[in-house]
Design an enzyme around this catalytic site. Structure first.
Site, PDB file in Angstrom:
ATOM      1  N   LYS A 115      65.433   4.692 -43.140  1.00  0.00           N
ATOM      2  CA  LYS A 115      66.480   3.745 -42.720  1.00  0.00           C
ATOM      3  C   LYS A 115      67.711   3.874 -43.621  1.00  0.00           C
ATOM      4  CE  LYS A 115      63.022   0.304 -41.384  1.00  0.00           C
ATOM      5  NZ  LYS A 115      62.801   0.430 -39.952  1.00  0.00           N
ATOM      6  N   ASP A 118      60.324  -7.500 -49.105  1.00  0.00           N
ATOM      7  CA  ASP A 118      60.474  -6.353 -48.222  1.00  0.00           C
ATOM      8  C   ASP A 118      61.969  -6.047 -48.103  1.00  0.00           C
ATOM      9  OD1 ASP A 118      60.778  -4.620 -46.119  1.00  0.00           O
ATOM     10  OD2 ASP A 118      59.433  -5.683 -44.749  1.00  0.00           O
ATOM     11  N   GLN A 168      65.335  -3.493 -44.781  1.00  0.00           N
ATOM     12  CA  GLN A 168      66.609  -3.625 -44.061  1.00  0.00           C
ATOM     13  C   GLN A 168      67.755  -3.931 -45.023  1.00  0.00           C
ATOM     14  OE1 GLN A 168      67.121  -3.042 -40.814  1.00  0.00           O
ATOM     15  NE2 GLN A 168      64.992  -2.814 -40.199  1.00  0.00           N
ATOM     16  N   HIS A 206      58.169  -8.497 -40.785  1.00  0.00           N
ATOM     17  CA  HIS A 206      57.752  -7.311 -40.023  1.00  0.00           C
ATOM     18  C   HIS A 206      56.238  -7.156 -40.220  1.00  0.00           C
ATOM     19  CE1 HIS A 206      57.247  -2.949 -39.318  1.00  0.00           C
ATOM     20  NE2 HIS A 206      58.420  -2.967 -38.688  1.00  0.00           N
ATOM     21  N   CYS A 264      57.937  -5.147 -33.918  1.00  0.00           N
ATOM     22  CA  CYS A 264      56.893  -5.306 -34.945  1.00  0.00           C
ATOM     23  C   CYS A 264      57.035  -6.653 -35.650  1.00  0.00           C
ATOM     24  CB  CYS A 264      56.918  -4.180 -35.969  1.00  0.00           C
ATOM     25  SG  CYS A 264      56.605  -2.575 -35.267  1.00  0.00           S
TER      26      CYS A 264
HETATM   27  N1  PLP Z   1      59.873  -4.033 -42.930  1.00  0.00           N
HETATM   28  C1  PLP Z   1      60.952  -4.132 -42.151  1.00  0.00           C
HETATM   29  C2  PLP Z   1      61.812  -5.352 -42.263  1.00  0.00           C
HETATM   30  C3  PLP Z   1      61.267  -3.126 -41.246  1.00  0.00           C
HETATM   31  O1  PLP Z   1      62.340  -3.237 -40.459  1.00  0.00           O
HETATM   32  C4  PLP Z   1      60.422  -1.981 -41.184  1.00  0.00           C
HETATM   33  C5  PLP Z   1      60.687  -0.897 -40.208  1.00  0.00           C
HETATM   34  O2  PLP Z   1      61.095  -1.140 -39.089  1.00  0.00           O
HETATM   35  C6  PLP Z   1      59.321  -1.911 -42.027  1.00  0.00           C
HETATM   36  C7  PLP Z   1      59.068  -2.959 -42.892  1.00  0.00           C
HETATM   37  C8  PLP Z   1      58.390  -0.743 -42.020  1.00  0.00           C
HETATM   38  O3  PLP Z   1      59.008   0.372 -42.528  1.00  0.00           O
HETATM   39  P1  PLP Z   1      58.297   1.812 -42.425  1.00  0.00           P
HETATM   40  O4  PLP Z   1      57.811   1.938 -41.010  1.00  0.00           O
HETATM   41  O5  PLP Z   1      59.380   2.760 -42.733  1.00  0.00           O
HETATM   42  O6  PLP Z   1      57.195   1.841 -43.396  1.00  0.00           O
END
Ligand code: PLP
Length: 406
Positions: free
Chosen positions: A225, A199, A202, A122, A364
Site C-alpha cells: 500500500k 494497525d 492505511q 480490518h 474485510c
Molecule cells: N489493516 C488494514 C486497515 C488494511 O486496510 C489492510 C489491507 O487492506 C490490512 C490490515 C491487511 O494488510 P495486508 O493484506 O497487506 O497484510
C-alpha cells in the site's frame, strides 16, 4: 511544489488504458501502484544483485545483505522509531499482527484477559485475536464508532477494566477513512498498564507517522500500500515489548546455535525473522519509502486532503449517494452506496467500463458493515498521484449508474 503531473509520470501503469479509457486508479486502499524507481530496484535486485541474505560470505550475498539491511534504517526513519532493532521485517500487516498475537499474546495472556477492539478494524486486526479467544479463552470486547464514523478515545478508555491487557486499534479506517486519535488511547492505556497494537496499514500511506510520539507498543505497516512490492512489510515493536515476545516462526537465520536438546536465539529483531525473507521485495520497499519521504509526507498529506475536500464537495452534491462516515479527521477514502437497487458490485462494474478502478464489497471489515447496517459498499480510495479531474470522472460515472439503476 507538489507537481502531481510530474509525479504521475513516475508511475508507468497510469499511462495505460482500461476498457478503452485512460485508467483512473481509485483502489489505493487495496493496493497502490508502483513508481519506476521501485520497478527498477526490483528488476536490478534480480538481474544484477541477487543472492540470499545473511548466509554467504561471497560478494553478491554481502551486497544483497547490505541493501536489505539498510531498509531497516529507512523504516526506522519513516516511522521515527528510536532504534533500528525495533523494526521486524515481514510480508505485511497480516503477518505482523499474527506475530504479535502468537509471539506476545500467547506468552503474556491467559483465559479471562480482555482485548479491546474497535468495530472499525480490518479482519487482519480481528482474526488473530479471535484465535486467542478460541484457543485460550481470552475475551474480546468491542467498542463502537459514532454516527460520523469517529472512534471517541474516551469510549475506548472507558472500556478498560482491570482485566484489559491489550487494545487493538486501527490508525485509519480502510473503509471510512477515519483517523483515530491513537496517541490519546496509548497514553491512557499505558497509565493503566495496557498495551496497544496499532494497525498502521492505511495511515502510513497518507500522513506522517511518529511511533515515538504516538507511544504505540506495536505498529504494523504493509509495503504494497506504500507504493512498494507486495509481500513486503514491517512491524515496529517497542524494545520492552520485544523482550516479552517469543518467536512466532522457527527456522533458519533466527538462531545462533542449534543442538539436539537446546537452541540459542539470534539477537532481536532477527530472532523474529525465520527463513529466507522477501529480499528483493524489502529492497523495493526501501526505495518506495524513500520516494515518499523525498516527496515529503506533509506534502502528500496536503495534496490528499485537498483531494478529499474536492471529492467531499462533489460527492455530497449527489443526493442519491449515501456516503458512509463523515469524520472531520477523514482522509481521502470514500465508501458509499447508491439509492435504489444497485449493488456495490454493479456500481464497480459500470465505473470499470469507464476505466475507473474502485473496490466493492465488505472490505474485510464485516463487523463495521454490520454496525453500519449494510452488507457491502463501493470504495474510492485516493493516493498521492490522483487528481481532481479523476474525481470528476468518478462523479460522472456515478451519475451514469444512477441513470441505469436509480
Ligand atoms: N489493516 C488494514 C486497515 C488494511 O486496510 C489492510 C489491507 O487492506 C490490512 C490490515 C491487511 O494488510 P495486508 O493484506 O497487506 O497484510
Amino acid at each position: 511544489m507538489y507537481d502531481v503531473q510530474k509525479i504521475r509520470a513516475d508511475f508507468p501503469i497510469l499511462a495505460r488504458e482500461v476498457n478503452g479509457k485512460p485508467l483512473v486508479y481509485l483502489d489505493n486502499g487495496a493496493s497502490a501502484q508502483k513508481p519506476q524507481a521501485v520497478i527498477d530496484a526490483t528488476t536490478r535486485g534480480y538481474a544484477e544483485e541477487y543472492a540470499n541474505v545473511h548466509r554467504g560470505l561471497h560478494y553478491l550475498s554481502n551486497l544483497a545483505t547490505e541493501k536489505y539491511e539498510a531498509v531497516r534504517g529507512t523504516v526506522k526513519t519513516f516511522l521515527n522509531a528510536a532504534h533500528e532493532d525495533e523494526i521486524i521485517f515481514n510480508s505485511g500487516t497480516t503477518e505482523g499482527i499474527n506475530m504479535v498475537s502468537y509471539g506476545w499474546g500467547i506468552p503474556n495472556l491467559k483465559a479471562g484477559d480482555e482485548i479491546i477492539l474497535s468495530v472499525m478494524e480490518h479482519h487482519a486486526n480481528i482474526i488473530p485475536w479471535h484465535f486467542l479467544r478460541e484457543r485460550m479463552g481470552v475475551v474480546l470486547k468491542w467498542v463502537d464508532t459514532d454516527v460520523n464514523g469517529d472512534l471517541d478515545p474516551q469510549v475506548v478508555i472507558d472500556a478498560i477494566t482491570d482485566k484489559t491487557k491489550l487494545i487493538a486499534v486501527t490508525h485509519m479506517s480502510n473503509v471510512l477513512g477515519t483517523v483515530v486519535d491513537v496517541k490519546t488511547i496509548c497514553t491512557a492505556a499505558h497509565e493503566r498498564g495496557v498495551r496497544v497494537m496499532v494497525d498502521g496499514s492505511q495511515a502510513t500511506v497518507h500522513m506522517p507517522v511518529d511511533v515515538q510520539d504516538i507511544g504505540a507498543d506495536f505498529y504494523a505497516i504493509t509495503g504494497h500500500k506504500l507504493y512498494g512490492p507486495s509481500s513486503s512489510g514491517a512491524i515496529y515493536v517497542k524494545r520492552e515489548r520485544m523482550a516479552e515476545m517469543q518467536p512466532f516462526i522457527g527456522g533458519g537465520d533466527m538462531i545462533r546455535t542449534v543442538g539436539k536438546d537446546v537452541i540459542t536465539y539470534n539477537d532481536p529483531p532477527h530472532k523474529f525473522e525465520a527463513g529466507t525473507p522477501g529480499i528483493v521485495q524489502m529492497i523495493g520497499l526501501g526505495v518506495a519509502l524513500d520516494y515518499m519521504m523525498d516527496l515529503g509526507m506533509d506534502n502528500i498529506a496536503a495534496h490528499e486532503l485537498a483531494l478529499r475536500d474536492y471529492a467531499q464537495e462533489k460527492l455530497s452534491g449527489l443526493n442519491w449517494l449515501n456516503i458512509q462516515g463523515n469524520s472531520a479527521t477523514k482522509g481521502a477514502i470514500f465508501s458509499f452506496t447508491l439509492d435504489g437497487a444497485a449493488h456495490a458490485h454493479d456500481i464497480s462494474t459500470v465505473v470499470d467500463q469507464r476505466g475507473i478502478a474502485v473496490r466493492a464489497g465488505h472490505h474485510c471489515a464485516q463487523p463495521l458493515m454490520e454496525h453500519m447496517g449494510v452488507t457491502a459498499t463501493c470504495r474510492a480510495s485516493f493516493g498521492l498521484y490522483n487528481t481532481t479531474e479523476e474525481v470528476d470522472k468518478l462523479v460522472s460515472a456515478l451519475e451514469l449508474c444512477h441513470e441505469l439503476f436509480g
